[in-house]
Design a protein around this motif. Structure first.
Motif, PDB file in Angstrom:
ATOM      1  N   ARG A   1       4.092 -10.676  -9.688  1.00 31.48           N
ATOM      2  CA  ARG A   1       3.722 -10.118  -8.893  1.00 31.48           C
ATOM      3  C   ARG A   1       5.160  -9.522  -8.225  1.00 31.48           C
TER       4      ARG A   1
ATOM      5  N   GLU B   1       4.175  -9.731  -3.294  1.00 33.28           N
ATOM      6  CA  GLU B   1       3.454 -10.956  -2.319  1.00 33.28           C
ATOM      7  C   GLU B   1       4.692 -11.677  -2.719  1.00 33.28           C
TER       8      GLU B   1
ATOM      9  N   SER C   1      -4.787 -15.569   1.374  1.00 34.66           N
ATOM     10  CA  SER C   1      -5.851 -15.738   0.594  1.00 34.66           C
ATOM     11  C   SER C   1      -5.813 -16.185  -0.837  1.00 34.66           C
ATOM     12  N   ASP C   2      -5.336 -16.083  -1.719  1.00 32.75           N
ATOM     13  CA  ASP C   2      -5.150 -17.418  -2.300  1.00 32.75           C
ATOM     14  C   ASP C   2      -5.635 -18.339  -2.709  1.00 32.75           C
TER      15      ASP C   2
ATOM     16  N   ASP D   1      -0.736  -5.914   3.285  1.00 36.78           N
ATOM     17  CA  ASP D   1      -1.487  -6.481   1.812  1.00 36.78           C
ATOM     18  C   ASP D   1      -1.125  -7.716   1.165  1.00 36.78           C
ATOM     19  N   ALA D   2       0.181  -7.490   1.243  1.00 37.66           N
ATOM     20  CA  ALA D   2       1.148  -8.356   0.336  1.00 37.66           C
ATOM     21  C   ALA D   2       0.627  -9.801   1.122  1.00 37.66           C
TER      22      ALA D   2
ATOM     23  N   ARG E   1      -1.479 -10.835   3.277  1.00 38.18           N
ATOM     24  CA  ARG E   1      -3.558 -11.174   3.111  1.00 38.18           C
ATOM     25  C   ARG E   1      -3.791 -11.630   2.422  1.00 38.18           C
ATOM     26  N   ASN E   2      -3.278 -10.925   0.520  1.00 39.72           N
ATOM     27  CA  ASN E   2      -3.365 -11.517  -0.604  1.00 39.72           C
ATOM     28  C   ASN E   2      -2.978 -13.286  -1.083  1.00 39.72           C
TER      29      ASN E   2
ATOM     30  N   ARG F   1       0.088  -1.083   0.084  1.00 39.50           N
ATOM     31  CA  ARG F   1       0.218   0.053  -0.087  1.00 39.50           C
ATOM     32  C   ARG F   1       0.765   1.025   0.027  1.00 39.50           C
TER      33      ARG F   1
END
Length: 262
Positions: A226, A229, A48-49, A41-42, A44-45, A34
């Protein structure tokens, strides 16, 4: 004494900086997903993948299968060599070191040539067959570490005396292995199992060339597609490896402090 102590701390600081500065930089970069602020966020991404969960679960299952298969092969072999064939120990140790010399790509190409769909055993023609080859390949890669862990545990035992005592009580070979030898080398086996788990989680060549949905190829794919990530994934993979190392230390310490048999 003070000079030697200062020198030891200096070496420790150099080693700490050498190993942990890149990790700290990777972790700091993974928090920049961010713009303008630090965030997770990375992570979380990644977590959640669905592909992350699928590949990680697949690699965990393969790791557990490899550990079981390796223990069933290595423990009786190391026990029998130490008990009946001590002259063959150098030969067996040399064979177990070969996976450190032979590149994994050579082994996996040999598997593909020997077990393709036109061969006598077309294992690559089915999912279960390919997974079986993957377990075999992982077992070969983990052989140097698992064998040495078990052999080190057997060195602390008087194997011949334990075996003769068990035979005197009417125990068979399966009982001797399962109820006498395995409990006494459990900590050593556990150390080899955690090392095997760490190897399988990060392995790339076997899984990629056999086209299996493992965690190693997923990390490589993430690194090429990416930005932030891959750094988060590297930190996660590093944490898993260090968790395995920590569990080895805990198991060893627990074994040292546990009361012996009465």
């Amino acid at each position: 004494m003070k000079l030697a102590r200062l020198w030891n701390w200096f070496i420790f600081a150099i080693g700490f900086l050498f190993f942990f500065l890149p990790l700290i930089g990777t972790f700091e970069f993974s928090l920049r997903a961010r713009r303008g602020v630090y965030s997770f966020d990375a992570y979380r991404n990644v977590l959640s993948d669905p592909q992350f969960r699928e590949t990680f679960t697949f690699s965990v299952v393969m790791a557990l299968a490899t550990i079981v298969f390796g223990i069933l092969i290595v423990t009786p072999t190391a026990f029998w060599v130490r008990l009946k064939l001590p002259r063959l120990r150098p030969v067996v140790e040399f064979v177990t070191l070969l996976p450190l010399v032979i590149p994994p790509i050579v082994i996996v190409f040999g598997y593909i040539r020997l077990y393709n769909t036109s061969s006598f055993l077309p294992l690559t023609g089915s999912t279960w067959g390919t997974n079986l080859l993957l377990v075999f390949g992982y077992s070969v890669l983990a052989l140097p570490y698992l064998y040495r862990a078990v052999d080190t545990g057997l060195r602390t035992l008087d194997v011949r005396t334990l075996t003769e005592a068990a035979q005197g009580l009417g125990a068979g070979w399966v009982t001797i292995l399962g109820r006498v030898i395995l409990p006494n080398v459990f900590t050593a086996i556990l150390s080899g199992a955690f090392l095997t788990f760490a190897i399988v989680i990060g392995e790339y060549v076997f899984a990629a060339l056999l086209n299996r949905p493992a965690f190693g190829p997923y990390m490589v794919w993430m690194g090429g597609n990416r930005a932030y990530e891959p750094a988060a994934l590297a930190v996660i993979a590093f944490s898993i490896t260090w968790a395995c190392m920590g569990l080895i230390q805990l198991a060893t310490r627990f074994s040292r402090h546990s009361p012996g048999p009465n």
